[in-house]
Design a protein around this motif. Structure first.
Motif, PDB file in Angstrom:
ATOM      1  N   GLY A  35       0.970  -1.063   0.139  1.00  0.00           N
ATOM      2  CA  GLY A  35      -0.091  -0.118   0.177  1.00  0.00           C
ATOM      3  C   GLY A  35       0.744   1.284  -0.096  1.00  0.00           C
ATOM      4  N   TRP A  36       0.212   2.150  -0.351  1.00  0.00           N
ATOM      5  CA  TRP A  36       0.761   3.715  -0.216  1.00  0.00           C
ATOM      6  C   TRP A  36       0.090   4.596   0.739  1.00  0.00           C
ATOM      7  N   PHE A  37       0.795   5.217   1.685  1.00  0.00           N
ATOM      8  CA  PHE A  37       0.309   6.147   2.565  1.00  0.00           C
ATOM      9  C   PHE A  37       0.916   7.409   2.240  1.00  0.00           C
ATOM     10  N   ARG A  38       0.376   8.674   2.678  1.00  0.00           N
ATOM     11  CA  ARG A  38       0.943   9.912   2.684  1.00  0.00           C
ATOM     12  C   ARG A  38       0.700  10.622   3.965  1.00  0.00           C
ATOM     13  N   GLN A  39       1.522  11.344   4.236  1.00  0.00           N
ATOM     14  CA  GLN A  39       1.435  12.630   5.421  1.00  0.00           C
ATOM     15  C   GLN A  39       1.990  13.960   4.848  1.00  0.00           C
ATOM     16  N   ALA A  40       0.855  14.820   5.145  1.00  0.00           N
ATOM     17  CA  ALA A  40       1.010  16.187   4.884  1.00  0.00           C
ATOM     18  C   ALA A  40       1.555  16.938   6.153  1.00  0.00           C
ATOM     19  N   PRO A  41       2.083  18.053   6.114  1.00  0.00           N
ATOM     20  CA  PRO A  41       2.441  18.655   7.282  1.00  0.00           C
ATOM     21  C   PRO A  41       1.374  19.177   8.123  1.00  0.00           C
ATOM     22  N   LYS A  43      -0.614  17.017   9.385  1.00  0.00           N
ATOM     23  CA  LYS A  43      -1.589  16.059   9.406  1.00  0.00           C
ATOM     24  C   LYS A  43      -1.136  14.672   9.736  1.00  0.00           C
ATOM     25  N   GLN A  44      -2.289  13.763   9.999  1.00  0.00           N
ATOM     26  CA  GLN A  44      -2.098  12.538  10.312  1.00  0.00           C
ATOM     27  C   GLN A  44      -1.724  11.677   8.765  1.00  0.00           C
ATOM     28  N   ARG A  45      -0.875  10.470   9.062  1.00  0.00           N
ATOM     29  CA  ARG A  45      -0.671   9.832   7.755  1.00  0.00           C
ATOM     30  C   ARG A  45      -1.996   9.169   7.500  1.00  0.00           C
ATOM     31  N   GLU A  46      -2.408   9.178   6.089  1.00  0.00           N
ATOM     32  CA  GLU A  46      -3.436   8.535   5.918  1.00  0.00           C
ATOM     33  C   GLU A  46      -3.069   7.250   4.624  1.00  0.00           C
ATOM     34  N   LEU A  47      -3.941   6.393   4.634  1.00  0.00           N
ATOM     35  CA  LEU A  47      -3.813   5.368   3.575  1.00  0.00           C
ATOM     36  C   LEU A  47      -4.272   5.690   2.237  1.00  0.00           C
ATOM     37  N   VAL A  48      -3.768   6.076   1.096  1.00  0.00           N
ATOM     38  CA  VAL A  48      -4.058   6.428  -0.164  1.00  0.00           C
ATOM     39  C   VAL A  48      -4.685   5.299  -1.000  1.00  0.00           C
ATOM     40  N   ALA A  49      -3.842   4.220  -0.934  1.00  0.00           N
ATOM     41  CA  ALA A  49      -4.336   2.975  -1.723  1.00  0.00           C
ATOM     42  C   ALA A  49      -3.576   1.812  -1.246  1.00  0.00           C
ATOM     43  N   SER A  50      -4.386   0.855  -1.601  1.00  0.00           N
ATOM     44  CA  SER A  50      -3.782  -0.672  -1.345  1.00  0.00           C
ATOM     45  C   SER A  50      -4.192  -1.691  -2.406  1.00  0.00           C
ATOM     46  N   ILE A  51      -3.185  -2.727  -2.323  1.00  0.00           N
ATOM     47  CA  ILE A  51      -3.795  -3.984  -3.165  1.00  0.00           C
ATOM     48  C   ILE A  51      -3.172  -5.240  -2.623  1.00  0.00           C
ATOM     49  N   THR A  52      -4.035  -6.276  -2.755  1.00  0.00           N
ATOM     50  CA  THR A  52      -3.750  -7.369  -2.364  1.00  0.00           C
ATOM     51  C   THR A  52      -3.184  -8.382  -3.143  1.00  0.00           C
ATOM     52  N   SER A  53      -2.573  -9.611  -2.472  1.00  0.00           N
ATOM     53  CA  SER A  53      -1.957 -10.471  -3.792  1.00  0.00           C
ATOM     54  C   SER A  53      -2.874 -10.872  -4.669  1.00  0.00           C
ATOM     55  N   GLY A  54      -4.117 -10.963  -4.387  1.00  0.00           N
ATOM     56  CA  GLY A  54      -4.946 -11.210  -5.412  1.00  0.00           C
ATOM     57  C   GLY A  54      -5.756 -10.138  -6.306  1.00  0.00           C
ATOM     58  N   GLY A  55      -5.181  -9.083  -6.054  1.00  0.00           N
ATOM     59  CA  GLY A  55      -5.461  -8.067  -7.083  1.00  0.00           C
ATOM     60  C   GLY A  55      -6.385  -7.103  -6.442  1.00  0.00           C
ATOM     61  N   THR A  90      -0.056  17.278  -2.219  1.00  0.00           N
ATOM     62  CA  THR A  90       1.204  17.525  -1.627  1.00  0.00           C
ATOM     63  C   THR A  90       1.458  16.687  -0.428  1.00  0.00           C
ATOM     64  N   ALA A  91       2.713  15.912  -0.157  1.00  0.00           N
ATOM     65  CA  ALA A  91       2.855  15.085   1.166  1.00  0.00           C
ATOM     66  C   ALA A  91       4.164  14.257   0.833  1.00  0.00           C
ATOM     67  N   VAL A  92       4.429  13.625   1.782  1.00  0.00           N
ATOM     68  CA  VAL A  92       5.542  12.460   1.911  1.00  0.00           C
ATOM     69  C   VAL A  92       4.619  11.499   1.672  1.00  0.00           C
ATOM     70  N   TYR A  93       4.995  10.538   0.601  1.00  0.00           N
ATOM     71  CA  TYR A  93       4.252   9.389   0.501  1.00  0.00           C
ATOM     72  C   TYR A  93       5.139   8.313   0.835  1.00  0.00           C
ATOM     73  N   TYR A  94       4.628   7.194   1.567  1.00  0.00           N
ATOM     74  CA  TYR A  94       5.255   5.937   1.959  1.00  0.00           C
ATOM     75  C   TYR A  94       4.751   4.696   1.430  1.00  0.00           C
ATOM     76  N   CYS A  95       5.582   3.771   1.274  1.00  0.00           N
ATOM     77  CA  CYS A  95       5.160   2.634   0.788  1.00  0.00           C
ATOM     78  C   CYS A  95       5.201   1.680   2.324  1.00  0.00           C
ATOM     79  N   ASN A  96       4.201   0.737   2.416  1.00  0.00           N
ATOM     80  CA  ASN A  96       4.064  -0.204   3.328  1.00  0.00           C
ATOM     81  C   ASN A  96       3.729  -1.676   2.554  1.00  0.00           C
ATOM     82  N   ALA A  97       4.288  -2.548   3.333  1.00  0.00           N
ATOM     83  CA  ALA A  97       4.071  -3.995   2.631  1.00  0.00           C
ATOM     84  C   ALA A  97       3.889  -5.165   4.137  1.00  0.00           C
ATOM     85  N   ASP A  98       2.983  -6.171   3.648  1.00  0.00           N
ATOM     86  CA  ASP A  98       2.566  -7.104   4.731  1.00  0.00           C
ATOM     87  C   ASP A  98       3.358  -8.288   4.062  1.00  0.00           C
ATOM     88  N   VAL A  99       4.616  -8.766   4.696  1.00  0.00           N
ATOM     89  CA  VAL A  99       5.364  -9.616   4.036  1.00  0.00           C
ATOM     90  C   VAL A  99       5.720 -10.748   5.195  1.00  0.00           C
TER      91      VAL A  99
END
Length: 123
Positions: A35-41, A43-55, A90-99
């Motif tokens: 998934g991708w999260f973002r955090q603007a100055p 503000k709290q970090r929010e989930l922007v988009a996510s995708i599962t292994s099944g698509g 506008t924000a810092v975008y962070y990647c996250n993964a369930d691995v």
């Protein structure tokens, strides 16, 4: 044991496009979701988009129709195509993964974060 490295941020004018990439590396057995999260100055970090292994994909309402998340499973990489960008993106975008990964004889699960990449949209 697992690292996420992001790339693709930058400065773009409103209405423009950017594509973010996030590559996972390490002793990976499987990736259940990314998934991708973002955090603007200020503000709290929010989930922007996510995708599962099944698509299966999910998006926050503010980016629906403008952003697309996708993966290249062979490369353990997730992408975020961002079109029609707005100053409020506008924000810092962070990647996250369930691995699931291995170490020696054992397997573990982890949810690492990337280092973040700045996206700035000018009006």
């Amino acid at each position: 044991q697992v690292q996420l490295v992001e790339s693709g941020g930058g400065l773009v004018q409103a209405g423009g496009s950017l594509r973010l990439s996030c590559a996972a590396s390490g002793s990976i057995l499987s990736i259940n979701a990314m998934g991708w999260f973002r955090q603007a100055p200020g503000k709290q970090r929010e989930l922007v988009a996510s995708i599962t292994s099944g698509g299966k994909t999910t998006y926050v309402d503010s980016v629906k129709g403008r952003f697309t998340i996708s993966t290249d499973n062979a490369k353990n990489t997730v992408y975020l195509q961002m079109n029609s960008l707005k100053p409020e993106d506008t924000a810092v975008y962070y990647c996250n993964a369930d691995v699931e990964y291995y170490s020696g004889r054992y397997t573990y699960t982890t949810k690492p974060w990337g280092q973040g990449t700045q996206v700035t949209v000018s009006s």
